[in-house]
Design an enzyme around this catalytic site. Structure first.
Site, PDB file in Angstrom:
ATOM      1  NE  ARG A   1      -3.900   0.723   2.503  1.00 61.56           N
ATOM      2  CZ  ARG A   1      -4.633  -0.060   3.292  1.00 61.56           C
ATOM      3  NH1 ARG A   1      -4.117  -0.598   4.359  1.00 61.56           N
ATOM      4  NH2 ARG A   1      -5.886  -0.298   2.995  1.00 61.56           N
ATOM      5  CB  THR A   2       1.288   4.169  -2.122  1.00 65.59           C
ATOM      6  OG1 THR A   2       2.166   3.322  -2.872  1.00 65.59           O
ATOM      7  CG2 THR A   2       1.890   5.554  -2.046  1.00 65.59           C
TER       8      THR A   2
ATOM      9  CD  GLU B   1      -5.580  10.143  14.692  1.00 68.33           C
ATOM     10  OE1 GLU B   1      -5.307   9.329  15.603  1.00 68.33           O
ATOM     11  OE2 GLU B   1      -5.355   9.911  13.496  1.00 68.33           O
TER      12      GLU B   1
ATOM     13  CB  SER C   1      -4.953   3.440   4.842  1.00 64.97           C
ATOM     14  OG  SER C   1      -5.587   2.515   5.700  1.00 64.97           O
TER      15      SER C   1
HETATM   16  I1  8IG Z   1      -2.073   0.933  13.799  1.00 66.07           I
HETATM   17  O1  8IG Z   1      -4.386   5.677  16.562  1.00 66.07           O
HETATM   18  C1  8IG Z   1      -2.763   2.797  13.941  1.00 66.07           C
HETATM   19  N1  8IG Z   1      -2.861   3.560  12.875  1.00 66.07           N
HETATM   20  N2  8IG Z   1      -4.477   7.914  12.588  1.00 66.07           N
HETATM   21  N3  8IG Z   1      -4.420   6.782  14.604  1.00 66.07           N
HETATM   22  C2  8IG Z   1      -4.174   6.814  13.267  1.00 66.07           C
HETATM   23  N4  8IG Z   1      -3.659   5.811  12.602  1.00 66.07           N
HETATM   24  C3  8IG Z   1      -3.374   4.706  13.309  1.00 66.07           C
HETATM   25  C4  8IG Z   1      -3.590   4.591  14.670  1.00 66.07           C
HETATM   26  C5  8IG Z   1      -4.151   5.702  15.362  1.00 66.07           C
HETATM   27  N5  8IG Z   1      -3.194   3.365  15.054  1.00 66.07           N
END
Ligand code: 8IG
Length: 273
Positions: free
Chosen positions: A93-94, A194, A213
């Site tokens: 995946r990109t 976040e 994604s």
């Molecule tokens: I694995 O808590 C994973 N990917 N944005 N937030 C975001 N992407 C993630 C998280 C997460 N855990």
């Protein structure tokens, strides 16, 4: 070497068609039926769903490139399912945060559609907002909130996104595991996680999962006329919901721990589609 998808004069659909032709040649499989993108925590599923017919380095196929994230596998595999159907497994995946443009992000989906696939299974690792979910919980995606402010669609391409994540396929998944919960996935740009305030914003908007994604890929899959199954592995509670800071190492560890179980679950579901 420049990627042809970053030259705006090329049609991304033409490049996807070329990629599909290369996959046909490399695998000897005329037509694929189902495609899967395996996100963090899901890679083992490829070993369980059927017999690998061919494995091609993604970098050998036009428009693809090597992955940047540890735990992501850079191969495109053709797998024959016990049902006789052919599955195309995209391990490369990109991500949008790589900043190569949205065409690159959805190239796998468009290529899968050009190989003939009618079902697109999008998996990911993500953060969860519901406190009742434990890290390692697989969650079906019921809908998304696209917070990238971008789209894979170009020009006046108006596409309906009602029932984007197929209700029928979620029901198929629940015939394998009736306890599977579902949630609304919010795609952020990343690559930072976040802030707690952003997680609360998503909660108030009605979201349950946060990740980097899937939403843009789902839109491209719908444009291509595919039926979509979205599957998240909640590896961590989202920032602020979990009291300790997020660590990529812990996220990977939770993924590794859940991997055998969720991979077997996905394999069982694919064989019912
Ligand atoms: I694995 O808590 C994973 N990917 N944005 N937030 C975001 N992407 C993630 C998280 C997460 N855990």
């Amino acid at each position: 070497m420049t990627n042809p998808l970053e030259t705006m004069t090329n049609s991304p659909f033409e490049i996807a068609k070329q990629a599909a032709d290369q996959i046909r040649q490399a695998t000897g499989v005329e037509k694929h039926d189902i495609a899967l993108t395996l996100g963090s925590g899901w890679a083992k599923a490829a070993d369980l769903i059927g017999e690998t017919v061919a494995s091609v380095p993604a970098k050998d196929i036009v428009g693809f490139s090597a992955p940047v994230v540890e735990g992501h596998v850079a191969t495109i595999r053709s797998i024959k399912l016990p049902s006789g159907k052919h599955a195309l497994v995209l391990g490369a995946r990109t991500h949008y945060y790589e900043a190569h443009g949205v065409r690159r992000v959805v190239h796998g989906v468009r290529t899968a559609a050009a190989t003939g696939a009618k079902v697109m299974i999008l998996t990911n690792g993500c953060g969860g907002i519901k406190e009742t979910w434990k890290p390692g919980t697989p969650v079906l995606i019921s809908d998304h909130i696209n917070l990238t402010a971008d789209s894979p669609l170009e020009g006046a391409t108006f596409i309906d996104l009602t029932d984007l994540y197929s209700k029928r396929l979620r029901e198929v998944a629940r015939t394998v595991d009736a306890s599977l919960d579902e949630g609304i996935y919010a795609q952020f740009r990343g690559p930072h996680y976040e802030t707690p305030a952003e997680v609360q914003m998503v909660k108030h908007m009605g979201g349950h999962l946060v990740g980097m994604s899937t939403a843009l890929e789902a839109i491209a899959a719908r444009e291509a006329g595919m039926e979509i199954l979205g599957f998240s592995l909640m590896t961590n509670l989202a920032a602020g919901v979990q009291k300790t800071p997020l660590s990529h190492a812990e996220v990977l560890e939770a993924g590794r721990e859940a991997e055998p179980r969720i991979s077997a679950l996905l394999a069982a579901i694919i064989n019912k589609i």
